[in-house]
Design a protein around this motif. Structure first.
Motif, PDB file in Angstrom:
ATOM      1  N   VAL A   7       0.826  -1.208   0.000  1.00 63.32           N
ATOM      2  CA  VAL A   7       0.000   0.000   0.000  1.00 63.32           C
ATOM      3  C   VAL A   7       0.860   1.258   0.000  1.00 63.32           C
ATOM      4  O   VAL A   7       0.584   2.224  -0.710  1.00 63.32           O
ATOM      5  N   ILE A   8       1.923   1.240   0.795  1.00 59.06           N
ATOM      6  CA  ILE A   8       2.723   2.445   1.027  1.00 59.06           C
ATOM      7  C   ILE A   8       3.774   2.693  -0.057  1.00 59.06           C
ATOM      8  O   ILE A   8       3.942   3.823  -0.532  1.00 59.06           O
ATOM      9  N   MET A   9       4.490   1.631  -0.475  1.00 60.53           N
ATOM     10  CA  MET A   9       5.661   1.831  -1.332  1.00 60.53           C
ATOM     11  C   MET A   9       5.380   2.492  -2.684  1.00 60.53           C
ATOM     12  O   MET A   9       6.231   3.236  -3.173  1.00 60.53           O
ATOM     13  N   PRO A  10       4.227   2.248  -3.335  1.00 64.21           N
ATOM     14  CA  PRO A  10       3.974   2.970  -4.587  1.00 64.21           C
ATOM     15  C   PRO A  10       4.006   4.492  -4.413  1.00 64.21           C
ATOM     16  O   PRO A  10       4.375   5.223  -5.338  1.00 64.21           O
ATOM     17  N   HIS A  11       3.654   4.974  -3.222  1.00 62.14           N
ATOM     18  CA  HIS A  11       3.683   6.419  -2.957  1.00 62.14           C
ATOM     19  C   HIS A  11       5.090   6.907  -2.654  1.00 62.14           C
ATOM     20  O   HIS A  11       5.377   8.093  -2.751  1.00 62.14           O
TER      21      HIS A  11
END
Length: 294
Positions: free
Chosen positions: A180-184
């Protein structure tokens, strides 16, 4: 028994025992096999005698064979393995959920596969009919089997779809937050992307930080049978002059292997440490602005 009969019986028994020993020796000599195998620990040769695993030998293509495979003879043939379908006695009698207060205390009894499958099918149908597909959580442990055709998770999904559907998990249990976090942060999932090779790290890095990780231990296993090539690069890092750090709640095996400088944190506070470091870099303009924009 008469003396003559006793001597005759003893002679026959001795002959039978001798024949049995000869047969046993023949079986021991001629019934040896070497079978190639693979699991989450790596690839190996299983040495069989009379269909029993007697020992495990290292596979030549494995760079650093995992010693955990030496336990295979015991883990496969241990008397504590459950060999047959077993059902709680009260559940079997009621042909369904019964006397839940006896969980952990109730006796288990052996049943045939037909009975076990009938009980499972009955329980599934009753819950589908009563609560609907949204009440069925259709996930099972991903690492429960190797391969794809008979992979437990895939087979379970197929069956539940035929029955009417199920609730599926989003992401996965290992890297759910990261997905969830890493694409951002990096523009991609990162957690399942091909990592930077150790060769490139050794060539270009000035420092290496092991953040909440213990690769000396965790690289022993993989979701597919590993050949442990990564350990070659890890040895190259050891030979280099690159300084290493370990951020962890303890001094782990990797930190000891590299003689890392240890930054010990309290459990669950490493995220706070990351945020604090980012804040310091940002407020003091110590970050690469052009790189961050990309």
């Amino acid at each position: 028994m008469k003396r003559r009969d006793f001597i005759k019986f003893s002679a026959l028994a001795a002959t039978a025992a001798q024949a049995s020993r000869i047969e046993g020796v023949k079986q021991t000599i001629f019934d040896n096999k070497k079978v190639f195998g693979a699991n989450r620990f790596g690839t190996f040769w299983a040495n069989l005698n009379s269909s029993q695993i007697v020992s495990v030998s290292e596979f030549e293509g494995d760079k650093f064979p995992n010693t955990m495979n030496y336990s295979l003879p015991d883990s496969v043939q241990n008397e504590n393995r459950v060999l047959y379908p077993m059902v709680r006695k009260s559940y079997l009698k009621a042909k369904g959920a019964a006397k839940s207060e006896l969980r952990g205390k109730d006796e288990f009894v052996r049943v045939s596969w037909d009975v076990a499958l009938d009980l499972a099918a009955k329980a599934l149908k009753e819950n589908f009919d009563k609560y609907g597909a949204e009440a069925i959580y259709g996930e099972c442990y991903w690492w429960g089997g190797s391969g794809k055709v008979s992979w437990g998770r895939t087979v379970a999904h197929r069956m539940l779809k035929v029955l009417g559907g199920y609730v599926e998990e989003s992401g996965d249990y290992s890297t759910g937050a990261g997905l969830v976090i890493m694409p951002h942060v990096l523009g991609g999932s990162a957690v399942y992307d091909a990592p930077t090779k150790w060769k490139a790290i050794v060539k270009n890095a000035k420092n290496v930080v092991f953040w909440g990780t213990d690769p000396i231990v965790t690289n022993q296993i993989s979701s597919v049978p590993p050949t442990h090539d990564g350990y070659v690069g890890m040895q190259e890092l050891k030979k280099s002059d690159i300084k290493t750090y370990s951020v962890n709640v303890m001094v782990n095996d990797t930190a000891r292997y590299y003689g890392s400088e240890n930054i010990i944190v309290r459990p669950n506070t490493d995220t706070a440490l990351i945020i604090g470091m980012c804040h310091y870099l940002f407020t003091n303009n110590l970050y690469d602005e052009e790189f961050i924009k990309k």
